[in-house]
Write a protein that holds these residues in place. Structure first.
Motif, PDB file in Angstrom:
ATOM      1  N   ASN A  33       0.689  -1.253  -0.012  1.00  0.00           N
ATOM      2  CA  ASN A  33       0.107  -0.074   0.003  1.00  0.00           C
ATOM      3  C   ASN A  33       0.726   1.292  -0.064  1.00  0.00           C
ATOM      4  O   ASN A  33       0.366   2.405   0.054  1.00  0.00           O
ATOM      5  CB  ASN A  33      -1.017   0.211   1.133  1.00  0.00           C
ATOM      6  N   ALA A  34       1.923   1.176  -0.136  1.00  0.00           N
ATOM      7  CA  ALA A  34       2.995   2.415  -0.228  1.00  0.00           C
ATOM      8  C   ALA A  34       2.746   2.925  -1.504  1.00  0.00           C
ATOM      9  O   ALA A  34       2.682   2.391  -2.687  1.00  0.00           O
ATOM     10  CB  ALA A  34       4.420   1.919  -0.152  1.00  0.00           C
ATOM     11  N   ILE A  35       2.483   4.449  -1.357  1.00  0.00           N
ATOM     12  CA  ILE A  35       2.236   4.981  -2.821  1.00  0.00           C
ATOM     13  C   ILE A  35       3.084   6.293  -2.696  1.00  0.00           C
ATOM     14  O   ILE A  35       3.351   7.105  -1.714  1.00  0.00           O
ATOM     15  CB  ILE A  35       0.792   5.354  -2.587  1.00  0.00           C
ATOM     16  N   CYS A  36       3.492   6.760  -3.810  1.00  0.00           N
ATOM     17  CA  CYS A  36       3.908   8.112  -4.201  1.00  0.00           C
ATOM     18  C   CYS A  36       3.064   8.633  -4.919  1.00  0.00           C
ATOM     19  O   CYS A  36       2.277   8.061  -6.042  1.00  0.00           O
ATOM     20  CB  CYS A  36       5.481   7.742  -4.998  1.00  0.00           C
ATOM     21  N   PHE A  37       2.823  10.116  -4.917  1.00  0.00           N
ATOM     22  CA  PHE A  37       1.834  10.696  -5.626  1.00  0.00           C
ATOM     23  C   PHE A  37       2.388  12.169  -6.289  1.00  0.00           C
ATOM     24  O   PHE A  37       3.492  12.609  -5.544  1.00  0.00           O
ATOM     25  CB  PHE A  37       0.492  10.935  -4.965  1.00  0.00           C
ATOM     26  N   ALA A  38       2.040  12.550  -7.283  1.00  0.00           N
ATOM     27  CA  ALA A  38       2.349  13.982  -7.824  1.00  0.00           C
ATOM     28  C   ALA A  38       1.297  14.673  -8.654  1.00  0.00           C
ATOM     29  O   ALA A  38       0.677  13.822  -9.098  1.00  0.00           O
ATOM     30  CB  ALA A  38       3.768  13.716  -8.817  1.00  0.00           C
ATOM     31  N   VAL A  39       1.252  15.954  -8.402  1.00  0.00           N
ATOM     32  CA  VAL A  39       0.480  16.833  -9.160  1.00  0.00           C
ATOM     33  C   VAL A  39       1.231  17.823  -9.710  1.00  0.00           C
ATOM     34  O   VAL A  39       2.191  18.340  -8.813  1.00  0.00           O
ATOM     35  CB  VAL A  39      -0.942  17.272  -8.309  1.00  0.00           C
ATOM     36  N   SER A  40       1.040  18.561 -10.758  1.00  0.00           N
ATOM     37  CA  SER A  40       1.831  19.605 -11.230  1.00  0.00           C
ATOM     38  C   SER A  40       0.786  20.369 -12.082  1.00  0.00           C
ATOM     39  O   SER A  40      -0.205  20.139 -12.865  1.00  0.00           O
ATOM     40  CB  SER A  40       2.829  19.201 -12.248  1.00  0.00           C
ATOM     41  N   ILE A  41       0.823  21.645 -12.155  1.00  0.00           N
ATOM     42  CA  ILE A  41       0.214  22.732 -12.643  1.00  0.00           C
ATOM     43  C   ILE A  41       0.965  23.727 -13.329  1.00  0.00           C
ATOM     44  O   ILE A  41       2.142  23.951 -12.914  1.00  0.00           O
ATOM     45  CB  ILE A  41      -0.975  23.487 -11.723  1.00  0.00           C
ATOM     46  N   GLU A  42       0.493  24.670 -14.090  1.00  0.00           N
ATOM     47  CA  GLU A  42       1.211  25.793 -15.071  1.00  0.00           C
ATOM     48  C   GLU A  42       2.511  25.169 -15.706  1.00  0.00           C
ATOM     49  O   GLU A  42       3.509  25.889 -15.633  1.00  0.00           O
ATOM     50  CB  GLU A  42       1.392  26.877 -13.866  1.00  0.00           C
ATOM     51  N   GLN A  43       2.224  24.083 -16.486  1.00  0.00           N
ATOM     52  CA  GLN A  43       3.558  23.621 -17.057  1.00  0.00           C
ATOM     53  C   GLN A  43       3.976  24.518 -18.160  1.00  0.00           C
ATOM     54  O   GLN A  43       3.051  25.156 -18.882  1.00  0.00           O
ATOM     55  CB  GLN A  43       3.431  21.945 -17.528  1.00  0.00           C
ATOM     56  N   GLY A  44       5.081  24.449 -18.389  1.00  0.00           N
ATOM     57  CA  GLY A  44       5.598  25.056 -19.666  1.00  0.00           C
ATOM     58  C   GLY A  44       7.046  25.270 -19.659  1.00  0.00           C
ATOM     59  O   GLY A  44       8.046  24.175 -19.031  1.00  0.00           O
ATOM     60  N   VAL A  45       7.864  26.112 -20.494  1.00  0.00           N
ATOM     61  CA  VAL A  45       9.366  25.898 -20.847  1.00  0.00           C
ATOM     62  C   VAL A  45       9.820  27.300 -20.294  1.00  0.00           C
ATOM     63  O   VAL A  45       9.321  28.442 -20.536  1.00  0.00           O
ATOM     64  CB  VAL A  45       9.495  25.623 -22.285  1.00  0.00           C
ATOM     65  N   VAL A  46      11.133  27.095 -19.675  1.00  0.00           N
ATOM     66  CA  VAL A  46      11.675  28.418 -19.233  1.00  0.00           C
ATOM     67  C   VAL A  46      12.889  28.247 -20.229  1.00  0.00           C
ATOM     68  O   VAL A  46      13.803  27.568 -20.242  1.00  0.00           O
ATOM     69  CB  VAL A  46      12.164  28.458 -17.582  1.00  0.00           C
ATOM     70  N   GLU A  47      12.804  29.256 -21.392  1.00  0.00           N
ATOM     71  CA  GLU A  47      13.748  29.165 -22.498  1.00  0.00           C
ATOM     72  C   GLU A  47      14.977  29.961 -21.945  1.00  0.00           C
ATOM     73  O   GLU A  47      14.929  30.750 -21.084  1.00  0.00           O
ATOM     74  CB  GLU A  47      13.268  29.908 -23.794  1.00  0.00           C
ATOM     75  N   ASP A  48      16.005  29.668 -22.590  1.00  0.00           N
ATOM     76  CA  ASP A  48      17.406  30.341 -22.325  1.00  0.00           C
ATOM     77  C   ASP A  48      18.084  30.594 -23.752  1.00  0.00           C
ATOM     78  O   ASP A  48      17.678  30.024 -24.616  1.00  0.00           O
ATOM     79  CB  ASP A  48      18.199  29.259 -21.266  1.00  0.00           C
ATOM     80  N   GLU A  49      19.217  31.364 -23.894  1.00  0.00           N
ATOM     81  CA  GLU A  49      20.008  31.508 -24.937  1.00  0.00           C
ATOM     82  C   GLU A  49      20.805  30.405 -25.311  1.00  0.00           C
ATOM     83  O   GLU A  49      21.299  30.150 -26.223  1.00  0.00           O
ATOM     84  CB  GLU A  49      20.802  32.664 -24.779  1.00  0.00           C
TER      85      GLU A  49
END
Length: 168
Positions: free
Chosen positions: A82-98
């Motif tokens: 019954n061990a569990i790992c969970f993840a939620v994520s919002i506002e995904q996108g890319v941080v661009e760089d030179e």
């Protein structure tokens, strides 16, 4: 439960965060993320084989809830471990760089560990289902007995939880 940024079990990879400047330590922000996201990814382990699946969920400030059919891979695994790992994520996108190698993920994410508990009490089960449904509909729903019998509801008792953000 540990504090909102509770310490993971000793030696666990979700221990100390490498980049303090990206850690979310504010419980209100962690709650905001858990309440904003609609899909949670749960990770399970069976005989050293990882298994991950997305689920709809609800958060009540202490525990997470999700529902499932009565049988299937995730249920079989959770009955053994019954061990569990969970993840939620919002506002995904890319941080661009030179420099292309410096591109990074823009996100606000909550990851945690816990133990899944099969809810047997019908009133607790209905309350959890109402929490989940309320995230998608303002309508009040009733649950036919046949549906309640064919649906499992699980509660994740959170052991540790961490937040991380980048690009904000």
């Amino acid at each position: 439960m540990q504090s909102m940024t509770g310490v993971a079990p000793h030696g666990h990879p979700h221990g100390e965060m490498r980049r303090d400047d990206r850690e979310i330590t504010d419980a209100a922000e962690i709650n905001e993320i858990l309440n904003a996201a609609k899909v949670m990814y749960i990770s399970l382990a069976d005989n050293n084989i990882p298994f991950m699946v997305p689920v709809f969920y609800a958060w009540d400030g202490m525990s997470l809830y999700f529902h499932s059919a009565r049988s299937g891979s995730k249920i079989d695994i959770l009955k053994r471990n019954n061990a569990i790992c969970f993840a939620v994520s919002i506002e995904q996108g890319v941080v661009e760089d030179e420099v292309i190698c410096n591109f990074e993920a823009k996100h606000r994410t909550v990851i945690g560990l816990g133990n899944a508990v099969f809810i047997e009490d019908e009133q607790e089960k209905i309350a959890a289902l109402n929490r989940i449904v309320a995230r998608f509909s303002d309508k009040a729903w009733s649950f036919p007995q046949a549906n309640l019998r064919s649906t499992l509801v699980l509660r994740i008792d959170v052991v540790s939880i961490k937040g991380k953000k980048h690009g904000f």
